[in-house]
Design a protein around this motif. Structure first.
Motif, PDB file in Angstrom:
ATOM      1  N   GLY A 198      12.988   0.905   6.803  1.00  0.00           N
ATOM      2  CA  GLY A 198      12.251  -0.339   6.565  1.00  0.00           C
ATOM      3  C   GLY A 198      12.316  -0.822   5.131  1.00  0.00           C
ATOM      4  N   ASP A 199      12.747   0.039   4.190  1.00  0.00           N
ATOM      5  CA  ASP A 199      12.861  -0.379   2.790  1.00  0.00           C
ATOM      6  C   ASP A 199      13.912  -1.480   2.636  1.00  0.00           C
ATOM      7  OD1 ASP A 199      10.984   1.388   1.870  1.00  0.00           O
ATOM      8  OD2 ASP A 199      12.411   2.850   1.080  1.00  0.00           O
ATOM      9  N   ILE A 200      13.720  -2.314   1.615  1.00  0.00           N
ATOM     10  CA  ILE A 200      14.727  -3.284   1.203  1.00  0.00           C
ATOM     11  C   ILE A 200      15.489  -2.674   0.025  1.00  0.00           C
ATOM     12  CG2 ILE A 200      15.135  -5.601   0.295  1.00  0.00           C
ATOM     13  CD1 ILE A 200      14.080  -5.513   3.175  1.00  0.00           C
ATOM     14  N   VAL A 201      16.811  -2.796   0.052  1.00  0.00           N
ATOM     15  CA  VAL A 201      17.648  -2.173  -0.982  1.00  0.00           C
ATOM     16  C   VAL A 201      18.546  -3.225  -1.631  1.00  0.00           C
ATOM     17  CG1 VAL A 201      19.527  -0.519  -1.413  1.00  0.00           C
ATOM     18  CG2 VAL A 201      17.646   0.089   0.130  1.00  0.00           C
ATOM     19  N   ARG A 202      18.621  -3.169  -2.945  1.00  0.00           N
ATOM     20  CA  ARG A 202      19.568  -3.975  -3.706  1.00  0.00           C
ATOM     21  C   ARG A 202      20.403  -3.036  -4.578  1.00  0.00           C
ATOM     22  NH1 ARG A 202      18.297  -9.477  -4.226  1.00  0.00           N
ATOM     23  NH2 ARG A 202      16.335 -10.098  -3.247  1.00  0.00           N
ATOM     24  N   PHE A 203      21.679  -3.400  -4.784  1.00  0.00           N
ATOM     25  CA  PHE A 203      22.553  -2.620  -5.651  1.00  0.00           C
ATOM     26  C   PHE A 203      22.755  -3.373  -6.964  1.00  0.00           C
ATOM     27  CE2 PHE A 203      23.803  -1.088  -1.402  1.00  0.00           C
ATOM     28  CZ  PHE A 203      23.622   0.270  -1.604  1.00  0.00           C
ATOM     29  N   GLN A 204      22.646  -2.638  -8.061  1.00  0.00           N
ATOM     30  CA  GLN A 204      22.772  -3.225  -9.395  1.00  0.00           C
ATOM     31  C   GLN A 204      23.995  -2.621 -10.092  1.00  0.00           C
ATOM     32  OE1 GLN A 204      20.871  -5.639 -11.184  1.00  0.00           O
ATOM     33  NE2 GLN A 204      22.668  -5.402 -12.498  1.00  0.00           N
ATOM     34  N   PRO A 205      25.049  -3.416 -10.345  1.00  0.00           N
ATOM     35  CA  PRO A 205      26.221  -2.856 -11.041  1.00  0.00           C
ATOM     36  C   PRO A 205      25.835  -2.322 -12.417  1.00  0.00           C
ATOM     37  CG  PRO A 205      26.740  -4.998 -10.081  1.00  0.00           C
ATOM     38  CD  PRO A 205      25.254  -4.835  -9.981  1.00  0.00           C
ATOM     39  N   MET A 206      26.454  -1.212 -12.783  1.00  0.00           N
ATOM     40  CA  MET A 206      26.224  -0.612 -14.096  1.00  0.00           C
ATOM     41  C   MET A 206      27.566  -0.217 -14.691  1.00  0.00           C
ATOM     42  SD  MET A 206      24.750   3.153 -12.917  1.00  0.00           S
ATOM     43  CE  MET A 206      23.878   3.362 -14.437  1.00  0.00           C
ATOM     44  N   THR A 207      27.603  -0.142 -16.008  1.00  0.00           N
ATOM     45  CA  THR A 207      28.842   0.241 -16.682  1.00  0.00           C
ATOM     46  C   THR A 207      28.955   1.767 -16.727  1.00  0.00           C
ATOM     47  OG1 THR A 207      27.820   0.360 -18.853  1.00  0.00           O
ATOM     48  CG2 THR A 207      28.634  -1.800 -18.142  1.00  0.00           C
ATOM     49  N   GLU A 208      30.144   2.193 -17.140  1.00  0.00           N
ATOM     50  CA  GLU A 208      30.362   3.624 -17.268  1.00  0.00           C
ATOM     51  C   GLU A 208      29.409   4.236 -18.299  1.00  0.00           C
ATOM     52  OE1 GLU A 208      34.406   4.629 -17.933  1.00  0.00           O
ATOM     53  OE2 GLU A 208      33.919   6.602 -18.758  1.00  0.00           O
ATOM     54  N   ASN A 209      29.212   3.529 -19.421  1.00  0.00           N
ATOM     55  CA  ASN A 209      28.303   4.053 -20.443  1.00  0.00           C
ATOM     56  C   ASN A 209      26.880   4.173 -19.907  1.00  0.00           C
ATOM     57  OD1 ASN A 209      30.260   4.361 -22.396  1.00  0.00           O
ATOM     58  ND2 ASN A 209      29.946   2.314 -23.269  1.00  0.00           N
TER      59      ASN A 209
END
Length: 229
Positions: A205-216
């Protein structure tokens, strides 16, 4: 529809088909039951469109009694205002060593790797159910432009935190396991914490978003020798 699953379990099915409405109803009922702390209920397991209740017959009685009680619980739940679902943001380092199939997914759809990342990160996902392995969340909401078949040959080992695509779903491997999903990135978050009171980071039931991140940024989360691009 309510039917017995075993001598100590019954299932409430809200629809014969997978739908957003049935999934919402299943998770609302599961969350409502868990909050009631009803004596005799051992476990509540929501799936795509149903909820299975495991119970102690010595406490709750026969199947007929539990079925009738379940109907009353459903009526009580309908009269209760349900809280909004949680939103969980998962940072992901896409591509490179962390997402070895990103190029293949881009080639399959005739788009750039950047477009795959953008489409994947812009979408809003919902946890339909937890399964396959502890803490593994099946996420609905993948843009149809990214629907990709599983790999022809599964990998013997997929690292924990890997973000994959299989068909019209996306998901994150909480543990290092074999798997055939197309891996496009990895998160430093631990999605399964055995010693935590709530071992699975994600709940149905959770809502999920993906956040791009850099290698650092990834390395700030986790000291890892791999790289992403």
């Amino acid at each position: 529809m309510i039917f017995p699953l075993s001598e100590y379990a019954l299932t409430v099915r809200f629809s014969e088909e997978i739908s957003e409405a049935a999934n919402d109803k299943a998770h609302q009922f599961a969350r409502w039951l868990e909050k009631q702390l009803i004596k005799g209920i051992v476990e509540v397991v929501p799936t795509f469109s149903s909820v299975t209740i495991y119970y102690d017959p010595l406490v709750l009685g026969t199947y007929e009694h539990v079925r009738n009680q379940t109907k009353r619980w459903l009526e009580q739940m309908e009269r209760t205002i349900q809280p909004k679902a949680r939103t969980v943001v998962i940072p992901v380092c896409y591509g490179g060593d962390f997402g070895p199939d990103l190029s293949e997914v881009a080639r399959y759809h005739g788009m750039s790797k950047e477009d795959v990342v953008r489409l994947h990160a812009e979408a809003v996902y919902k946890v339909y159910m937890i399964g396959f392995s502890p803490g593994f969340a099946y996420l609905g909401g993948l843009p149809l432009e990214l629907a990709t078949p599983r790999r022809a040959t599964p990998r013997h080992t997929v690292p924990a935190g890997s973000v994959g695509i299989a068909g019209t779903q996306t998901g994150v491997y909480p543990l290092s396991t074999p798997g055939g999903w197309q891996i496009i990135g990895r998160t430093p978050l631990s999605l399964f914490r055995p010693t935590h009171p709530q071992p699975s980071l994600l709940r149905a039931g959770d809502i999920v978003r993906f956040q791009p991140m850099t290698e650092n940024e990834y390395r700030m989360w986790k000291n890892d020798g791999d790289s992403c691009h």
